[in-house]
Design a protein around this motif. Structure first.
Motif, mmCIF file in Angstrom:
data_model
loop_
_atom_site.group_PDB
_atom_site.id
_atom_site.type_symbol
_atom_site.label_atom_id
_atom_site.label_comp_id
_atom_site.label_asym_id
_atom_site.label_seq_id
_atom_site.Cartn_x
_atom_site.Cartn_y
_atom_site.Cartn_z
ATOM 1 N N LEU A 36 -23.652 27.889 32.274
ATOM 2 C CA LEU A 36 -24.932 27.403 31.794
ATOM 3 C C LEU A 36 -24.737 26.655 30.486
ATOM 4 O O LEU A 36 -23.983 27.087 29.617
ATOM 5 N N GLY A 37 -25.460 25.555 30.332
ATOM 6 C CA GLY A 37 -25.435 24.806 29.080
ATOM 7 C C GLY A 37 -26.454 23.695 29.107
ATOM 8 O O GLY A 37 -26.615 23.022 30.137
ATOM 9 N N GLY A 38 -27.195 23.529 28.023
ATOM 10 C CA GLY A 38 -28.183 22.466 27.961
ATOM 11 C C GLY A 38 -29.289 22.597 28.980
ATOM 12 O O GLY A 38 -29.870 21.596 29.403
ATOM 13 N N GLY A 39 -29.579 23.837 29.389
ATOM 14 C CA GLY A 39 -30.637 24.066 30.358
ATOM 15 C C GLY A 39 -30.250 23.794 31.794
ATOM 16 O O GLY A 39 -31.097 23.840 32.685
ATOM 17 N N LYS A 40 -28.959 23.523 32.037
ATOM 18 C CA LYS A 40 -28.514 23.172 33.386
ATOM 19 C C LYS A 40 -27.347 24.034 33.834
ATOM 20 O O LYS A 40 -26.711 24.724 33.020
ATOM 21 N N PHE A 41 -27.091 24.000 35.137
ATOM 22 C CA PHE A 41 -25.844 24.539 35.668
ATOM 23 C C PHE A 41 -24.772 23.476 35.422
ATOM 24 O O PHE A 41 -24.766 22.429 36.069
ATOM 25 N N ARG A 42 -23.884 23.719 34.468
ATOM 26 C CA ARG A 42 -22.838 22.752 34.160
ATOM 27 C C ARG A 42 -21.690 22.823 35.147
ATOM 28 O O ARG A 42 -20.985 21.842 35.383
ATOM 29 N N ASP A 43 -21.508 23.998 35.723
ATOM 30 C CA ASP A 43 -20.430 24.164 36.702
ATOM 31 C C ASP A 43 -20.776 25.348 37.585
ATOM 32 O O ASP A 43 -21.366 26.338 37.125
ATOM 33 N N VAL A 44 -20.434 25.254 38.847
ATOM 34 C CA VAL A 44 -20.590 26.340 39.825
ATOM 35 C C VAL A 44 -19.312 26.363 40.633
ATOM 36 O O VAL A 44 -18.982 25.389 41.316
ATOM 37 N N ALA A 45 -18.575 27.474 40.557
ATOM 38 C CA ALA A 45 -17.247 27.494 41.185
ATOM 39 C C ALA A 45 -16.765 28.931 41.309
ATOM 40 O O ALA A 45 -17.375 29.860 40.757
ATOM 41 N N PRO A 46 -15.641 29.150 42.030
ATOM 42 C CA PRO A 46 -15.030 30.482 42.050
ATOM 43 C C PRO A 46 -14.712 30.954 40.640
ATOM 44 O O PRO A 46 -14.421 30.148 39.739
ATOM 45 N N VAL A 47 -14.775 32.253 40.427
ATOM 46 C CA VAL A 47 -14.628 32.823 39.088
ATOM 47 C C VAL A 47 -13.315 32.389 38.433
ATOM 48 O O VAL A 47 -13.303 31.985 37.261
ATOM 49 N N ALA A 48 -12.218 32.459 39.164
ATOM 50 C CA ALA A 48 -10.923 32.100 38.568
ATOM 51 C C ALA A 48 -10.917 30.653 38.092
ATOM 52 O O ALA A 48 -10.360 30.330 37.027
ATOM 53 N N VAL A 49 -11.531 29.770 38.872
ATOM 54 C CA VAL A 49 -11.593 28.363 38.497
ATOM 55 C C VAL A 49 -12.436 28.182 37.242
ATOM 56 O O VAL A 49 -12.073 27.439 36.318
ATOM 57 N N LEU A 50 -13.573 28.864 37.178
ATOM 58 C CA LEU A 50 -14.449 28.751 36.010
ATOM 59 C C LEU A 50 -13.743 29.216 34.738
ATOM 60 O O LEU A 50 -13.808 28.551 33.696
ATOM 61 N N LEU A 51 -13.079 30.364 34.824
ATOM 62 C CA LEU A 51 -12.407 30.909 33.640
ATOM 63 C C LEU A 51 -11.286 29.986 33.181
ATOM 64 O O LEU A 51 -11.034 29.848 31.974
ATOM 65 N N ASP A 52 -10.626 29.346 34.121
ATOM 66 C CA ASP A 52 -9.547 28.430 33.761
ATOM 67 C C ASP A 52 -10.096 27.142 33.140
ATOM 68 O O ASP A 52 -9.524 26.615 32.186
ATOM 69 N N ARG A 53 -11.196 26.658 33.668
ATOM 70 C CA ARG A 53 -11.776 25.396 33.188
ATOM 71 C C ARG A 53 -12.451 25.544 31.823
ATOM 72 O O ARG A 53 -12.520 24.582 31.053
ATOM 73 N N HIS A 54 -12.999 26.722 31.542
ATOM 74 C CA HIS A 54 -13.871 26.874 30.374
ATOM 75 C C HIS A 54 -13.439 28.056 29.504
ATOM 76 O O HIS A 54 -14.177 29.039 29.355
ATOM 77 N N PRO A 55 -12.260 27.982 28.909
ATOM 78 C CA PRO A 55 -11.802 29.075 28.048
ATOM 79 C C PRO A 55 -12.649 29.148 26.772
ATOM 80 O O PRO A 55 -13.165 28.144 26.276
ATOM 81 N N GLY A 56 -12.811 30.361 26.268
ATOM 82 C CA GLY A 56 -13.525 30.554 25.013
ATOM 83 C C GLY A 56 -15.034 30.595 25.123
ATOM 84 O O GLY A 56 -15.728 30.786 24.118
ATOM 85 N N ILE A 57 -15.583 30.435 26.336
ATOM 86 C CA ILE A 57 -17.029 30.504 26.537
ATOM 87 C C ILE A 57 -17.432 31.967 26.738
ATOM 88 O O ILE A 57 -16.733 32.713 27.440
ATOM 89 N N PRO A 58 -18.525 32.442 26.116
ATOM 90 C CA PRO A 58 -18.973 33.822 26.356
ATOM 91 C C PRO A 58 -19.149 34.103 27.845
ATOM 92 O O PRO A 58 -19.708 33.287 28.585
ATOM 93 N N VAL A 59 -18.674 35.279 28.269
ATOM 94 C CA VAL A 59 -18.677 35.652 29.681
ATOM 95 C C VAL A 59 -19.535 36.894 29.879
ATOM 96 O O VAL A 59 -19.396 37.875 29.138
ATOM 97 N N HIS A 60 -20.408 36.860 30.882
ATOM 98 C CA HIS A 60 -21.222 38.020 31.235
ATOM 99 C C HIS A 60 -20.913 38.410 32.674
ATOM 100 O O HIS A 60 -21.236 37.674 33.611
ATOM 101 N N SER A 61 -20.278 39.554 32.853
ATOM 102 C CA SER A 61 -20.035 40.086 34.190
ATOM 103 C C SER A 61 -21.263 40.868 34.627
ATOM 104 O O SER A 61 -21.791 41.692 33.871
ATOM 105 N N LEU A 62 -21.717 40.603 35.835
ATOM 106 C CA LEU A 62 -22.978 41.181 36.330
ATOM 107 C C LEU A 62 -22.761 41.815 37.698
ATOM 108 O O LEU A 62 -23.188 41.300 38.730
ATOM 109 N N PRO A 63 -22.048 42.961 37.760
ATOM 110 C CA PRO A 63 -21.805 43.609 39.054
ATOM 111 C C PRO A 63 -23.105 44.058 39.714
ATOM 112 O O PRO A 63 -24.101 44.330 39.030
ATOM 113 N N ARG A 64 -23.090 44.105 41.039
ATOM 114 C CA ARG A 64 -24.240 44.525 41.854
ATOM 115 C C ARG A 64 -25.478 43.678 41.568
ATOM 116 O O ARG A 64 -26.615 44.150 41.600
#
Length: 471
Positions: A36-64
């Motif tokens: 999320l950024g600027g009110g939009k979905f900036r990226d939607v992808a598998p978790v591993a891809v997201l973490l690799d593309r966007h290091p240092g961004i706050p992460v919220h894990s939301l199980p269930r």
């Protein structure tokens, strides 16, 4: 276990949300997340891809948790919330006996409070967008648009352009034109509020006005809204006045086009269905309204199969997206499926799609909202899946249609901004609003010349034969 959410944890310019499930355009997937950024979905992808593309961004894990698009209500009456429970058990065409008298007594303060209450109910029910069909109350729409802006819900606001069958003090054709053009100019291009022009029913406008409104909406890209073929009385009134059924008459005038949004369309002939298909006009399917006060159920499954654009609408009945989904599928099954042995009537997914991406398309918002996709505005819900109703889970889409309920809505976001947490606003006092409305609405309803044809339920119980014998 689903984590406890707080407003502070989402207070970041950019953030990664990693739920257990994400509802994409083609269905639910595991192992995906969103940036999320600027009110939009900036990226939607598998978790591993997201973490690799966007290091240092706050992460919220939301199980269930499911991250899903917000519901889109393609037909609402946001200024009628003070009287919503007055119409239970009433015959059709309640607009003449309840809504017109009630709206005629609303001041600007009442309009603001009624609209804000409707928007709060919608957000609590998982709606991130509502399309208002217009109010018959006098004055400007400033109170309505102000309330919608203050709640932060995305909205379409209709300006009523009726010029027939009114009182001697009704505005002239020229005055309506001026107001309509000013409404479009004022709100065109606004990120969260989209203008629309509305005619209550085709019989409430002259042919000249119907054609002008349809044309100016087509030229400007905003929606032309009207109620059509909802009740037998309306169809017969149109035949008497114009010698054509409502949809036939709109087609005859050239007032059906891709910017036309027709609410209800329950009593339709094969010829009218063909007119809708060929013109590109859209339909708001209102199954709860059919159950509560309609004469029929729109053949929405057939319409969608033929390529007619369909969204779901509440008609202001109740702000609950999941019960709307349930009714959308069940009404098709009762009205059409049982007779031909169709046990799925759209297989669940059709009604979820009509309530999200289909609704966005109907309102001309498909480029900005309605799905979880990179570049779209971040209008979404976080849904708690750690509940008995969703355990065990075998078919999440069907479960959302038949089992989910609004108590599972943990958080509601509009344009990336957290608007509701655990059922209540995070930046204004929803409980105070409810208390103020409770004190205000009684006086308004007492003043309005409302005509109910049936008494309240307790009076009906007392008058019923042998009412006191059942225990």
């Amino acid at each position: 276990m689903t984590p406890r959410l707080t407003a502070r944890q989402f207070d970041h310019a950019e953030q990664l949300l990693l739920p257990e499930w994400v509802m994409l355009r083609d269905g639910p997937v595991r192992g995906y997340g969103v940036l999320l950024g600027g009110g939009k979905f900036r990226d939607v992808a598998p978790v591993a891809v997201l973490l690799d593309r966007h290091p240092g961004i706050p992460v919220h894990s939301l199980p269930r948790t499911l991250l899903m698009p917000g519901f889109i209500d393609t037909h609402h009456h946001v200024t009628q919330s003070f009287g919503k429970s007055l119409v239970f058990g009433e015959p059709s065409e309640i607009f003449r006996r309840v809504w017109v008298p009630l709206e005629g007594c609303l001041t600007s303060e009442h309009l603001y409070m009624a609209t804000k209450l409707s928007a709060l109910e919608a957000l609590r029910g998982g709606f991130t967008t509502v399309c208002d069909a217009g109010t018959r109350a006098g004055g400007t729409l400033d109170a309505v648009t102000g309330a919608l802006a203050d709640t932060g819900i995305r909205s379409v606001v209709g300006l009523i352009c009726n010029d027939a069958g009114g009182s001697a003090g009704a505005p002239s054709f020229t005055e309506i034109q001026r107001r309509a053009e000013a409404h479009i100019e004022r709100w065109g291009g606004n990120r969260l509020l989209q203008p629309s022009l509305a005619i209550s029913i085709p019989e409430a406008a002259t042919d000249r006005m119907l054609k002008w409104v349809a044309d100016v909406c087509d030229e400007s890209g905003c929606m032309f809204q009207t109620h059509v073929n909802e009740h037998l009385a309306s169809v017969e009134r149109s035949i008497e006045q114009r010698r054509r059924r409502p949809i036939e008459h709109l087609h005859h005038l050239g007032a059906l086009n891709p910017c036309t949004l027709l609410a209800h369309a329950t009593l339709v002939t094969p010829e009218e269905i063909a007119m809708l298909r060929d013109s590109g006009a859209a339909v708001s399917y209102n199954p709860v309204a059919s159950a509560w006060k309609g004469n029929a159920v729109a053949p929405a499954h057939l319409m969608a199969t033929l390529g007619i654009r369909i969204g779901l609408g509440t008609d202001g009945t109740r702000g609950d997206g999941f019960r709307l989904l349930d009714h959308a599928e069940a009404a098709q099954r009762y009205a059409f499926g049982l007779a031909v042995g169709d046990s799925s009537c759209g297989a669940g997914w059709r009604w979820f799609d009509r309530a999200t991406q289909g609704g966005a398309d109907v309102l001309g918002m498909g480029a900005s909202t309605g799905e979880i996709a990179a570049g779209k505005d971040a209008d979404f819900l976080l849904l708690d899946l750690d509940v008995p109703e969703m355990t065990p889970s075998w078919d999440l889409t069907w479960e959302l249609v038949r089992l989910a309920n609004r108590s599972q809505v943990m958080a509601v976001f509009v344009a990336g901004k957290l608007r509701l947490l655990d059922g209540w606003p995070v930046d204004w006092d929803g409980r105070a609003l409810v208390a103020d409305v409770a004190a205000m609405a009684s006086a308004v309803v007492d003043e309005a010349p409302i005509v109910k044809l049936h008494g309240l339920s307790q009076a009906c119980r007392a008058a019923a034969p042998n009412a006191g014998t059942a225990r």
